[in-house]
Design a protein around this motif. Structure first.
Motif, mmCIF file in Angstrom:
data_model
loop_
_atom_site.group_PDB
_atom_site.id
_atom_site.type_symbol
_atom_site.label_atom_id
_atom_site.label_comp_id
_atom_site.label_asym_id
_atom_site.label_seq_id
_atom_site.Cartn_x
_atom_site.Cartn_y
_atom_site.Cartn_z
ATOM 1 N N LEU A 1 -7.540 2.855 -5.937
ATOM 2 C CA LEU A 1 -7.992 3.073 -4.690
ATOM 3 C C LEU A 1 -9.563 2.977 -4.828
ATOM 4 O O LEU A 1 -10.161 2.942 -6.098
ATOM 5 C CB LEU A 1 -7.897 4.469 -4.250
ATOM 6 C CG LEU A 1 -8.094 5.634 -4.984
ATOM 7 C CD1 LEU A 1 -9.487 6.039 -4.845
ATOM 8 C CD2 LEU A 1 -7.340 7.083 -4.576
ATOM 9 N N MET B 1 0.919 -1.225 -0.042
ATOM 10 C CA MET B 1 0.102 -0.009 -0.024
ATOM 11 C C MET B 1 0.789 1.390 -0.032
ATOM 12 O O MET B 1 1.940 1.336 0.668
ATOM 13 C CB MET B 1 -0.924 0.184 1.347
ATOM 14 C CG MET B 1 -1.845 1.054 1.182
ATOM 15 S SD MET B 1 -2.919 1.210 2.648
ATOM 16 C CE MET B 1 -3.815 -0.316 2.599
ATOM 17 N N ASN B 2 0.428 2.199 -0.765
ATOM 18 C CA ASN B 2 1.097 3.345 -0.700
ATOM 19 C C ASN B 2 1.268 4.129 0.556
ATOM 20 O O ASN B 2 0.145 4.260 1.001
ATOM 21 C CB ASN B 2 0.655 4.426 -1.900
ATOM 22 C CG ASN B 2 1.324 5.650 -2.208
ATOM 23 O OD1 ASN B 2 1.577 6.652 -1.250
ATOM 24 N ND2 ASN B 2 2.058 5.612 -3.173
ATOM 25 N N ASP C 1 -10.117 1.243 0.567
ATOM 26 C CA ASP C 1 -8.980 0.379 0.181
ATOM 27 C C ASP C 1 -8.138 1.140 -0.779
ATOM 28 O O ASP C 1 -8.362 1.882 -1.471
ATOM 29 C CB ASP C 1 -9.507 -0.829 -0.443
ATOM 30 C CG ASP C 1 -8.548 -2.126 -0.436
ATOM 31 O OD1 ASP C 1 -7.378 -1.999 0.051
ATOM 32 O OD2 ASP C 1 -8.869 -3.137 -0.986
ATOM 33 N N VAL C 2 -6.581 0.818 -0.451
ATOM 34 C CA VAL C 2 -5.709 1.098 -1.684
ATOM 35 C C VAL C 2 -4.918 0.077 -2.327
ATOM 36 O O VAL C 2 -4.389 -0.789 -1.480
ATOM 37 C CB VAL C 2 -4.742 2.088 -0.908
ATOM 38 C CG1 VAL C 2 -3.797 2.486 -2.288
ATOM 39 C CG2 VAL C 2 -5.347 3.573 -0.588
ATOM 40 N N SER D 1 -2.493 -1.998 -5.433
ATOM 41 C CA SER D 1 -1.428 -1.819 -6.395
ATOM 42 C C SER D 1 -1.406 -0.765 -7.334
ATOM 43 O O SER D 1 -0.496 0.185 -7.341
ATOM 44 C CB SER D 1 -0.814 -3.012 -6.955
ATOM 45 O OG SER D 1 -1.776 -3.608 -7.839
ATOM 46 N N LEU E 1 -6.892 6.019 5.042
ATOM 47 C CA LEU E 1 -8.097 4.851 5.011
ATOM 48 C C LEU E 1 -9.113 5.185 6.002
ATOM 49 O O LEU E 1 -8.729 5.562 7.165
ATOM 50 C CB LEU E 1 -7.192 3.805 5.333
ATOM 51 C CG LEU E 1 -6.718 2.776 4.084
ATOM 52 C CD1 LEU E 1 -5.867 1.808 4.772
ATOM 53 C CD2 LEU E 1 -7.774 2.551 3.150
ATOM 54 N N ALA F 1 -2.026 5.725 2.693
ATOM 55 C CA ALA F 1 -2.491 4.940 3.920
ATOM 56 C C ALA F 1 -3.037 5.501 5.079
ATOM 57 O O ALA F 1 -4.057 5.076 5.796
ATOM 58 C CB ALA F 1 -1.267 3.885 4.527
ATOM 59 N N GLY G 1 -6.667 -5.894 -0.630
ATOM 60 C CA GLY G 1 -5.974 -5.176 -1.618
ATOM 61 C C GLY G 1 -6.507 -5.691 -2.946
ATOM 62 O O GLY G 1 -6.682 -6.941 -3.218
#
Length: 223
Positions: free
Chosen positions: A36, A1-2, A30-31, A33, A9, A6, A77
């Motif tokens: 989002l 996750m970036n 959610d985030v 790869s 969230l 993060a 994810g």
């Protein structure tokens, strides 16, 4: 996750995306790869990060009641490809270009494009790199017409011979009448006379020819 995303969230945010004048807002749930996920208390919006133009918190609203409102299955994810694959056969909304989203069903996901079946636009080939968002509305049927549910397909029509990549699919349309980019502009529909990658030659109704770079082809339809 970036790491930069993060901390946001389960907070309410507003985002600007390419090509859309009105921001999207909702809870960031959610985030993945490369995308989002926003939840606006009604629909889930899957937004590729590459089209994120601006991102900001709207208010501090992280109470337990709001966190519990998010279904658990959306807390893992995801990638853009996974989101599209999960949407196969489910009534959904996509936004690619212009002023209006498309409503219908994802019926196939290829290497870099997907096939979308719409009651208004019929079969549309959509370049994955140009997808601005995928949303899953709460409505069960397209345009509230339950009879159209029978048109849902898990595969494209038998007459459609799909290529693995979008550029090859464009080439397969050579020598046919096509509508590009949903026909938002008058010079984006006509006879696709020649494809010599990366250029396309499109002939309009009065016989005028124009050239277009393949990278700017967002969608293609066979009327």
């Amino acid at each position: 996750m970036n790491a930069l995303l993060a901390p946001y969230l389960k907070t309410c945010v507003e985002i600007d995306i390419s090509g859309r004048k009105i921001p999207l807002s909702g809870m960031l749930v959610d985030v993945g790869s490369d995308l989002l996920v926003l939840f606006d208390q009604r629909d889930f919006f899957y937004v590729p990060l590459v089209h994120l133009r601006a991102f900001r918190r709207t208010r501090d609203d992280t109470g337990e009641e709001n966190r519990q409102a998010v279904p658990r299955e959306h807390e893992n994810g995801l990638s853009c490809r996974q989101a599209l694959t999960n949407a196969i056969g489910v009534f959904c909304e996509i936004y690619v270009t212009g002023n209006q989203p498309l409503y219908g069903y994802v019926v196939n996901v290829l290497n870099d494009y997907f096939v979308f079946d719409s009651p208004v636009h019929n079969t549309v080939f959509v370049a994955m790199r140009h997808l601005k968002y995928l949303a899953v509305p709460s409505a069960a049927d397209a345009y509230a017409v339950s009879a159209w549910r029978g048109r849902k397909r898990s595969a494209p029509p038998p007459a459609v011979n799909l290529a693995k990549v979008f550029d090859q699919q464009i080439k397969k349309c050579e020598g046919q009448f096509v509508v590009l980019n949903l026909g938002e502009q008058p010079d984006k529909s006509g006879y696709l006379r020649k494809v010599e990658y990366p250029m396309l030659e499109l002939v309009g109704g009065k016989g005028e020819a124009s050239l277009l770079h393949a990278e700017h082809v967002q969608t293609i339809q066979l009327p």
